[in-house]
Motif scaffolding. Structure first.
Motif: not given
Lengths: 360, 360
Positions: B124-148
């Motif tokens: 509900a309330h969401v028009d379109r789904p997204a793909i979230a990626a786990m992105w390795p960083t110098v601090k650990g891992v970030s979440i980046v979305l939408d990747v496509g």
């Protein structure tokens, strides 16, 4: 080309101003003897630096101004406080008035683009200028544009970017007919933005002699060097460029961490120090310093703001190459050819007889 | 959570099908005992592989089908030939019907997204789904979305991406109030797209308890780990992801070249081989395998198609974490809270008295 290339230098631009710019120009002169320089900026700061470089001094003229655009000025601020009076504007204006063949600045990108647009104006048929970057690849160097001059692009603008990028790639790479790809999210026909698909159709139909259109490429094709020229609008191009730069920094940091982790790795580093020096050279951003503003009636080169004399000399070298291989004439010719083809196609389509013949 | 997590597996998905998927599931089970599996695919191929893994065999049920979506099927083709009958659809459907808590597939992304949307539908309330990626960083891992998942986004969609990404980051990183940034071409107020600026204003005004909005970030902030969640629309996100992957491959290739260039560098490599192993592990894409589809009424995990058993087990691990920390409930709560705040603000603005009071 027998005449000396004359380069106008915004001596106050960049994080370090004349202290990097003057030695950078001296280095560039040693690499390309015969170059002439117009050093625009505060004579009180430039003169003592120039005194240490007799060859450069003999090849230079200093144009004095104490007004300088700051690195954090917004374009509108820079125009308000520095139009006509700043070192940046006056260096650009030297190209406009024909006193110089190109301008190099390490000053802030937004201000440099805004002043260049107003002072030099865009070429005929070009709506908006673009920034072209040299992108290191496993095969050498590709041209990627636009990396941030303007946000969004219609199909015609993407086609123009391809034509301008190919003209630059021909000079940088010495390739007669550089390959061109449109940056997209997938190679399948179904994917991507409408304007990118339309640009692809236009490039294919135009079949220009100056470039070899190869279809869509993806983000990982950039480092792979799949094509000589990668075309995208400025928002995505800027994010791709900075993402790649950030990834290189990140991996460099990983590498330093693991190599200093213990005695064995330190011994290994000592033995392989030549290899690491070679790697550093391969990844040295100074080697590809010098973004080229395309679509303007003049050659404008943007150096990284934080670079040193070696990097600055490289940016001057890029300007020198663009001038001596007549970048602007090549772009004008190819844009005109593209316009003619499109007008001819439109005219043919407007003739009912011809349309009937060409639609089997 | 005491109940066993039940994972539906598209056993035919990926470049290697059951030969990677079954050993991957066995590995995941060793890491997370008690997990239950629904292996959907060709029993003739699955059974012999399963026979070698008695523990997995005891924890699994096989659902037989010989229909498989191909890696190069377009979404429309996949739906025509595989709706209801393919291993991909049937695995997704197991989540829909409550036989499984999440689904993992290494099959083609477009088909998986299309089938997931049709079978599970969006929240509900969401028009379109997204793909979230786990992105390795110098601090650990970030979440980046939408990747496509989808191209383009209005301000509301960007806000929803921030909320969904923060819910995922809270699980992955164990942070109560993850920091969120909007990917843009500059941190200055003047820059960037209108919808990104509007999303920034909305996130600031909402002041949600579940996330800490930090403003705009640029491409080089991704690897730096400046924020826990980076929000962008799918076109730019996909290009950023692939550009970073390509840059990592490119630098890895440079590194191999220089380390094998001569005897000294080879000796150095021998001494530092432990360091290079550590570097490989840091850069191992298997460590962050498992893209999460967000915005659907069900947990769908996309594994890289070309991964091995270790990478596939990691994707299963991601699914297990999302289920056991109740990702969907967290997202639903936060989306509802955001909706309520926005409705309240709209209602307040519609009352003339209140508007007068709030406008000084």
């Amino acid at each position: 080309m027998n005449e000396a290339v004359r380069i106008a230098i915004d001596a106050m631009g960049g994080d370090h101003g004349p202290s990097v710019v003057v030695p950078g120009a001296a280095l560039a002169l040693r690499e390309r003897p015969g170059t002439r320089f117009l050093l625009v900026g505060d004579e009180a700061q430039i003169a003592p630096l120039l005194a240490r470089e007799p060859a450069l001094s003999a090849a230079s003229e200093v144009v004095h101004t104490t007004v300088a655009v700051r690195m954090d000025d917004k374009p509108s601020q820079a125009l308000r406080s520095g139009r006509r009076t700043s070192s940046m504007w006056m260096a650009i204006d030297a190209v406009k008035t024909g006193r110089a063949d190109c301008v190099v600045s390490a000053g802030n990108t937004g201000a440099l683009m805004a002043m260049s647009k107003i002072c030099l104006r865009t070429m005929a048929h070009v709506d908006r200028p673009a920034i072209a970057a040299m992108w290191p690849t496993v095969k050498g160097v590709s041209i990627v544009l636009d990396v941030g001059a303007s946000i969004g692009a219609d199909a015609q603008h993407l086609v123009d970017l391809g034509i301008m990028g190919a003209a630059m790639a021909r000079i940088v790479r010495g390739i007669e007919r550089p390959s061109v790809g449109l940056l997209n999210v997938g190679v399948e026909e179904i994917k991507g933005l409408e304007e990118i698909k339309a640009a692809g159709r236009m490039l294919r139909e135009l079949a220009l002699p100056s470039l070899d259109y190869r279809g869509f490429v993806e983000g990982d094709d950039l480092g792979r060097g799949t094509v000589d020229v990668v075309v995208t609008e400025g928002f995505t191009g800027n994010i791709a460029l900075k993402t790649a730069e950030g990834t290189a920094v990140q991996i460099g940091r990983y590498l330093r961490e693991v190599m200093s982790a213990n005695l064995m790795s330190k011994v290994g580093y000592w033995f392989a120090r030549g290899a690491f020096a070679a790697l550093r050279e391969k990844m040295d951003p100074r080697g590809v310093n010098g973004g080229v503003f395309l679509g303007l009636d003049g050659v404008v080169i943007k150096s990284h703001g934080g670079t040193d004399a070696v990097g600055y000399a490289r940016a001057i070298g890029v300007g020198h190459e663009m001038v001596s291989h007549d970048l602007l004439a090549r772009i004008r010719d190819q844009l005109a050819l593209s316009q003619d083809s499109q007008s001819a196609a439109a005219a043919a389509a407007a003739l009912p007889g011809t349309a009937a013949v060409s639609a089997p």
